[in-house]
Design an enzyme around this catalytic site. Structure first.
Site, short mmCIF file in Angstrom:
data_model
loop_
_atom_site.label_atom_id
_atom_site.label_comp_id
_atom_site.label_asym_id
_atom_site.label_seq_id
_atom_site.Cartn_x
_atom_site.Cartn_y
_atom_site.Cartn_z
N VAL A 289 0.83 -1.20 0.00
CA VAL A 289 0.00 0.00 0.00
C VAL A 289 0.86 1.25 0.00
CG1 VAL A 289 -1.73 1.29 1.31
CG2 VAL A 289 -1.94 -1.17 1.07
N ASP A 336 -6.85 20.49 -43.19
CA ASP A 336 -7.61 20.67 -44.42
C ASP A 336 -7.61 22.15 -44.76
OD1 ASP A 336 -9.20 20.03 -46.55
OD2 ASP A 336 -11.06 20.01 -45.42
N THR A 687 -5.42 13.13 2.77
CA THR A 687 -4.72 14.40 2.89
C THR A 687 -4.05 14.86 1.60
OG1 THR A 687 -2.68 13.34 3.65
CG2 THR A 687 -4.29 13.93 5.33
#
Length: 864
Positions: A289, A336, A687
């Site tokens: 983690v 174009d 946070t």
């Protein structure tokens, strides 16, 4: 039992539509009076409906599944499973919630309906007039078959590819060819065109008849038509990952690999440190983690979404989030001409008047109506120049309409009590019919050539007073007096030149890829500042080998590709991509759709563009403004810079989150874990999230559009970023965090190896882990300010210019305080209230982290 199966529609036999009419009618087994209703019904069973192929529905479940099984998500699934096995149910549920939230957010933002082929169908009319059984029938366009004879009239949209068998029509074929001027098609013309689209005897499905009347025999329907061929090209051209998507995927795999290696490698260390296997699992999960930035992907998604909103305000609708960044990394724009660089509207640019009656003659010699915007675009432009809605038809005594072979038209009108002839047309046809000296005619023809060389469409206007109504056209159009020469052009948009200059200053080259003729396209390109160093026609491009094309595209300079077919645009886009360029392809016509899908970024015109182009593109300009592309490039570069800023911000916190676990493992358990897994999740998802999002809204640094485009291979993560994230901000933050942890423990009388699971030291341990958590939060504040700039000082960027960041920092401080001081959250996250002296120790940490990085940036600026 016999089962009767409905036969599949057979492939249409090859038909040479340009062969003589008699032979074509024979090959199609039809006549000038059309098919019988019975034969048409039979052929419909054989050839199938006159409709474009459709594809199955959207596979949204797979799209959602992809968001839940990317590398970081898989890694978190493993961590959640381990947490469940280890008995930490709350942690497992929290990890699963993070994965689902991230996946749903990304899925909703990325979901896009692929409707390009369906949009092509809008160019087919609902019903069409055809000859059947010798009479005009209005049948559903989907029921047309090869051999049907169409009745073409002004205003009709042509429902199938056909060959004229009698009559003359003017056709607006811009949606297929890119030419702004209607083209004339006549049945008895000689067909020597190099490609079908230029054939003077063929008309194509989806184009519009703007003038004239004719009969035409259908030779192709459905997917066998030109528009059907483009639909097939569009469906075969798949999308590829954007540069940002590739880089994020690589970063995700890198993070996953590091997290797995660290987690698996330190699993036995936890056991050797005296932990039980379930506790060692929790320890390994903590490392996983800590190494996985859970907020990275949603933060990138939300930052890109913010960029999408900013671009929408600037006039660009982005249909795919990653397109924001792709536009910012563009190195070449293939644009174009008609409707993109120009207004797609003819206007009078230059007039040489030789008589007072020029304006009156322009008004009389017209069949258009400005008020109703009906008629030939050239005539509408002339009427707008003359400031009139049209001639008084009640005064018209004779009309000789425009004849494509004669290239002129004439009217005879009653003006007061006199009859006036007014004639306009091609100078080479009108000048010989005017009375003038030979030398004067030679001078005028030279003037015409000079005007044509500047991409002007030149018309000669003549007239005379006649005593009586002439008896024939030949008699009417003789002994004329030249009234003037008029030069018309589809003018460039006024803002395009500045936009092209911005592209050049940003290191972006602009190539023109158009279906129009080379001389006109090159002149328009030069007017807006595009180099036009070389003009390559479609025929030349077809004969150009791949190495020669690559050499032309990589040479310094800009190219005009004229008479480009849809396959040509695809080939150009592929060649540029193979040369390492990031290609943005602009366009507005049906013929642009395949290339818009193939390019890194397809940009369609929202007002003048076809629905096909809009569906195929990833960016739609709502104002048809080429300058908006440059605004998009600027926004894309800013977004990418900001992605790097919050990646730097997130990466910097990996070090202080991982160091406590490493210290625990290296000490063999003598030092307790300075941080819990749930506290890490509170940091990664609580946070740090809002400040990271605020960094995604950071204003652009000075000099953004004077930088060269970054290389396609250049990643989001660079060596300089890792040095700042891990070597400076991360390392300093890690030292400060561990310093706060040990300060609280030693103040309580702790020594290495002491038991902190019970007694007085347990309360001190809770305060120590809380101090570690709070120290990381305070260091995040310094990291956030440091990450706002890549090289310039924070003072030059302005301390308060990013109000969202100030709000995000305020939120994370309040959130951290809630976790530390509210009893319910204390019980959940294992925190405890901090004494005043610890808070005082935390206060200078933001300045320390920011200050050391500011010194590093100052040093690198001066060394550069």
């Amino acid at each position: 039992m016999t089962t009767h199966l409905k036969p599949e529609p057979a492939e249409a036999p090859p038909i040479d539509a340009s062969e003589p009419v008699s032979r074509l009618l024979r090959d199609l087994r039809t006549t000038p009076s059309g098919l019988t209703a019975r034969e048409a019904a039979r052929r419909l069973q054989v050839s199938g409906p006159n409709a474009l192929p459709s594809h199955g529905g959207h596979r949204w479940p797979l799209a959602l599944l992809r968001q839940l099984i990317h590398p970081l998500a898989l890694l978190l699934w493993v961590a959640g499973g381990l947490a469940w096995v280890a008995g930490t149910t709350n942690l497992a549920i929290a990890i699963a919630a993070v994965i689902l939230l991230n996946g749903l957010l990304a899925f909703v933002q990325e979901q896009q309906a692929e409707k390009a082929v369906e949009a092509l169908g809008k160019y087919l009319p609902d019903r069409a007039p055809v000859l059947r059984d010798g009479q005009v029938w209005h049948v559903p366009a989907t029921e047309l078959v090869p051999g049907d004879v169409l009745v073409l009239e002004e205003g009709n949209r042509i429902p199938a590819d056909a060959r004229l068998i009698d009559g003359t029509v003017d056709v607006d074929a811009s949606m297929l060819t890119g030419e702004s001027v209607p083209v004339t098609r006549t049945a008895d013309a000689r067909d020597d065109a190099a490609r079908p689209l230029d054939s003077p005897v063929l008309v194509f499905s989806g184009t519009v008849c703007v003038a004239g009347a004719a009969h035409a025999v259908v030779h192709a329907t459905g997917r066998h038509t030109e528009i059907g061929r483009i639909a097939s090209l569009s469906s075969r051209v798949g999308r590829e990952e954007s540069p940002l998507e590739r880089q994020v995927r690589r970063v995700a795999w890198l993070i996953a690999l590091v997290a797995v290696v660290v987690g698996v490698g330190f699993l036995p260390l936890g056991w050797l440190a005296g932990l039980s296997w379930p506790a060692a699992f929790v320890f390994a999960i903590g490392l996983l983690v800590a190494n996985v930035p859970e907020g990275l992907l949603p933060t990138i998604t939300l930052a890109l979404a913010a960029g999408v909103r900013s671009m929408a305000k600037a006039g660009a609708l982005v249909k795919r989030l990653s397109a924001v960044e792709t536009l910012g990394s563009t190195t070449v724009i293939c644009t174009d001409k008609t409707g993109t660089l120009t207004r797609n509207e003819m206007s009078v640019e230059e007039v040489h008047s030789f008589g007072d009656a020029l304006v009156e003659a322009l008004v009389r010699c017209s069949t258009a109506d400005v008020t109703g915007s009906s008629g030939d675009p050239t005539e509408l432009a002339l009427l707008r120049y003359a400031g009139s809605t049209g001639a008084d038809l009640s005064a018209r005594k004779a009309l000789y309409p425009f004849d494509p072979r004669l290239k002129r038209m004439s009217t005879v009108d009653l003006v007061g009590d006199a009859l006036w002839v007014s004639t306009k047309g091609a100078p080479e046809q009108v000048l010989p019919r005017c009375t003038m000296p030979v030398g004067e005619r030679t001078r005028l023809l030279a003037l015409v050539d000079e005007m044509a060389g500047r991409a002007l469409r030149v018309l000669a206007v003549a007239g005379r007073r006649v005593p009586a109504l002439p008896g024939s056209r030949e008699e009417t159009e003789t002994d004329l007096d030249l009234l003037g020469l008029v030069g018309l052009v589809d003018p460039p948009r006024p803002e395009v030149a500045a936009a092209v200059a911005d592209c050049h200053s940003a290191g972006i080259r602009v190539h023109v890829v158009t279906g129009d003729n080379g001389r006109t396209a090159a002149e328009i390109a030069r007017r807006v500042g595009i180099g036009a160093d070389r003009v390559i026609s479609g025929e030349e491009l077809a004969e150009l080998p791949e190495p020669a094309l690559d050499e032309a595209l990589t040479a310094n300079g800009e190219i005009v590709f004229s008479r480009a077919a849809p396959e040509d645009k695809l080939r150009i886009a592929d060649a540029l991509r193979d040369c390492g360029e990031v290609v943005a392809m602009t366009g507005d016509g049906v013929n642009d759709a395949p290339a818009l899908r193939r390019a890194d970024i397809g940009v369609a015109m929202g007002i003048g563009g076809t629905d096909v182009a809009k569906e195929a593109a990833t960016v739609v300009l709502t104002d048809d403004n080429f300058a908006t592309i440059v605004a998009g490039v600027r926004e894309g570069r800013r977004v990418f810079d900001n992605v790097r800023k919050f990646v730097l911000y997130i990466f910097a916190h990996a070090v202080p989150e991982v160091l406590p676990f490493l210290l625990f493992a290296v000490s063999g358990g003598m030092i307790p874990l300075p941080l819990t897994v749930l506290q890490i999740l509170a940091i990664d998802l609580g946070t740090e999230t809002l400040p990271a999002l605020a960094l995604g809204r950071e204003p652009a640094e000075p000099g953004l559009m004077s930088r060269r485009p970054r290389r396609r291979s250049e990643g989001v993560v660079t060596g300089r970023m890792l040095l700042r994230a891990w070597g400076i901000m991360g390392l300093v933050s890690g030292v400060l965090v561990l310093g706060a942890f040990f300060a609280v423990l030693y103040a309580a009388g702790w020594h290495p190896g002491a038991d902190v699971t019970s007694g007085a030291l347990h309360a001190a341990y809770l305060q120590a882990t809380t101090a570690s958590f709070a120290a990381i939060v305070f260091c995040q504040v310094g990291t956030a300010f440091a990450a706002r700039t890549e090289r310039v000082s924070l003072r030059s960027a302005g301390l308060t210019t990013n109000r969202l960041l100030l709000g995000g920092i305020a939120f994370e401080l309040v959130f951290a305080a809630a976790l530390i001081y509210l009893p319910p959250l204390q019980a959940l996250f294992g925190t405890a209230a901090l004494p005043g002296w610890v808070v005082a120790m935390l206060l200078p940490m933001p300045v320390i982290v920011w200050g050391l990085d500011e010194v590093f940036r100052w040093a690198t600026r001066h060394s550069a």
